[in-house]
Design a protein around this motif. Sequence first.
Motif, PDB file in Angstrom:
ATOM      1  N   MET A  10      20.704 -16.488 -38.518  1.00  0.00           N
ATOM      2  CA  MET A  10      22.098 -16.558 -38.096  1.00  0.00           C
ATOM      3  C   MET A  10      22.618 -15.154 -37.807  1.00  0.00           C
ATOM      4  O   MET A  10      22.274 -14.197 -38.483  1.00  0.00           O
ATOM      5  CB  MET A  10      22.941 -17.248 -39.165  1.00  0.00           C
ATOM      6  CG  MET A  10      22.633 -18.740 -39.290  1.00  0.00           C
ATOM      7  SD  MET A  10      23.645 -19.590 -40.508  1.00  0.00           S
ATOM      8  CE  MET A  10      22.908 -18.911 -42.006  1.00  0.00           C
ATOM      9  N   LYS A  11      23.466 -15.084 -36.815  1.00  0.00           N
ATOM     10  CA  LYS A  11      23.929 -13.788 -36.340  1.00  0.00           C
ATOM     11  C   LYS A  11      25.274 -13.427 -36.951  1.00  0.00           C
ATOM     12  O   LYS A  11      26.236 -14.193 -36.829  1.00  0.00           O
ATOM     13  CB  LYS A  11      24.053 -13.826 -34.814  1.00  0.00           C
ATOM     14  CG  LYS A  11      24.461 -12.498 -34.196  1.00  0.00           C
ATOM     15  CD  LYS A  11      24.545 -12.606 -32.689  1.00  0.00           C
ATOM     16  CE  LYS A  11      24.973 -11.279 -32.091  1.00  0.00           C
ATOM     17  NZ  LYS A  11      25.101 -11.360 -30.622  1.00  0.00           N
ATOM     18  N   PRO A  12      25.382 -12.285 -37.600  1.00  0.00           N
ATOM     19  CA  PRO A  12      26.692 -11.869 -38.117  1.00  0.00           C
ATOM     20  C   PRO A  12      27.666 -11.620 -36.975  1.00  0.00           C
ATOM     21  O   PRO A  12      27.288 -11.169 -35.885  1.00  0.00           O
ATOM     22  CB  PRO A  12      26.379 -10.575 -38.868  1.00  0.00           C
ATOM     23  CG  PRO A  12      24.909 -10.614 -39.115  1.00  0.00           C
ATOM     24  CD  PRO A  12      24.309 -11.349 -37.968  1.00  0.00           C
ATOM     25  N   GLY A  13      28.936 -11.921 -37.223  1.00  0.00           N
ATOM     26  CA  GLY A  13      29.990 -11.575 -36.284  1.00  0.00           C
ATOM     27  C   GLY A  13      30.691 -10.315 -36.751  1.00  0.00           C
ATOM     28  O   GLY A  13      30.112  -9.489 -37.460  1.00  0.00           O
ATOM     29  N   PHE A  14      31.971 -10.179 -36.396  1.00  0.00           N
ATOM     30  CA  PHE A  14      32.704  -8.976 -36.803  1.00  0.00           C
ATOM     31  C   PHE A  14      33.395  -9.169 -38.149  1.00  0.00           C
ATOM     32  O   PHE A  14      33.830  -8.204 -38.762  1.00  0.00           O
ATOM     33  CB  PHE A  14      33.727  -8.588 -35.733  1.00  0.00           C
ATOM     34  CG  PHE A  14      34.890  -9.529 -35.634  1.00  0.00           C
ATOM     35  CD1 PHE A  14      36.040  -9.318 -36.372  1.00  0.00           C
ATOM     36  CD2 PHE A  14      34.827 -10.635 -34.802  1.00  0.00           C
ATOM     37  CE1 PHE A  14      37.117 -10.183 -36.293  1.00  0.00           C
ATOM     38  CE2 PHE A  14      35.899 -11.501 -34.719  1.00  0.00           C
ATOM     39  CZ  PHE A  14      37.045 -11.287 -35.462  1.00  0.00           C
ATOM     40  N   ARG A  15      33.485 -10.427 -38.620  1.00  0.00           N
ATOM     41  CA  ARG A  15      34.175 -10.672 -39.896  1.00  0.00           C
ATOM     42  C   ARG A  15      33.183 -10.609 -41.056  1.00  0.00           C
ATOM     43  O   ARG A  15      31.992 -10.888 -40.896  1.00  0.00           O
ATOM     44  CB  ARG A  15      34.869 -12.033 -39.862  1.00  0.00           C
ATOM     45  CG  ARG A  15      35.988 -12.104 -38.840  1.00  0.00           C
ATOM     46  CD  ARG A  15      37.055 -13.090 -39.252  1.00  0.00           C
ATOM     47  NE  ARG A  15      36.663 -14.478 -39.098  1.00  0.00           N
ATOM     48  CZ  ARG A  15      37.381 -15.490 -39.579  1.00  0.00           C
ATOM     49  NH1 ARG A  15      38.490 -15.248 -40.266  1.00  0.00           N
ATOM     50  NH2 ARG A  15      36.989 -16.742 -39.392  1.00  0.00           N
TER      51      ARG A  15
END
Length: 312
Positions: A1-6
């Motif tokens: 899973m790809k981290p976002g900015f949060r």
Amino acid sequence: MKPGFRTIKTVKTSDIHMRDPFVFTYEKEQKYYLFGTTFADGCGDKDPLFEVYVSTDLAEWTGPYAAFEPPKGFWGVRHYWAPEVFEVDGRFYMFASFKGGIGENRGTGILVADHPAGPYRVHSEGPVTLPGSECLDGTYYEDKEGQRWIVYCHEWTELYDGRIEGLRLTHDLKSSFGEPVTILNAAHMPWIRVFGDPRIEKQGYLTDAPFLYNARNGHLVLLWSSYSKPGCSGDQGLGGYTVATARCVVGRMEGPWTHDDDLLMDRNAGHSSLFRDFGGRLMICTHYPDTPHGQERPLFLPVRETDTGLTL
């Protein structure tokens, strides 16, 4: 899973601010993936995106991860609303609403990924809802003959009497074709009330959130949301955002469709879908409350299916 900015955290369901929640049950991993409307219009230097949370028990969730980040030049520029995920032919397709740029309509586009959490990529060339029309909340359905459909809301802001319609999809889910099938006209519902938005100086009969379910009695059941009059349902509901049900007893998208007298939910909650937990229980996924805005949280409740319909 790809981290976002949060920041990624593990939180309880009641800590997640989200409208239009949707749970994808992934048997292969024994995990639930939760999608919804979260960062719909961007903020500051951050563009809008779709996020996803993951859980093993529907009680605690880890996230948000980035499920879809729009590429440069993507047609949808705001109103990233109501993502739903379906597994089709071994791939995962997200049906999601977007508003185009100046002079362009709102519509539902289709994204694709190799894992239910994404990252999702652009699949359809623009929206696959009715061309040139204001549409939203598209959902997926494949009928008994193998025809694939998108079922969506044709907006009250354009028609006054909002509708739910279906369009046939090409087998590769890249585009729609043919004339729309009208499933319902909201103005015909005895329980519904006129909805207004003073910001755009318009009123009309709103339709939201179609979701289709093959009932064990052979009926094709449609869940959808709008705003009800107080005291109109069997439990003398409060009036507000609600969930209604319609059905085609012969199980065909083309109908004929009838409409259940009692509302499924009438407690300031709505935009619902159905899923099964890992114990096989049928569950409804909805947001509650609908207002005041900022308080919306995902809510999961068991659903009982009888020969005559669905009850909570």
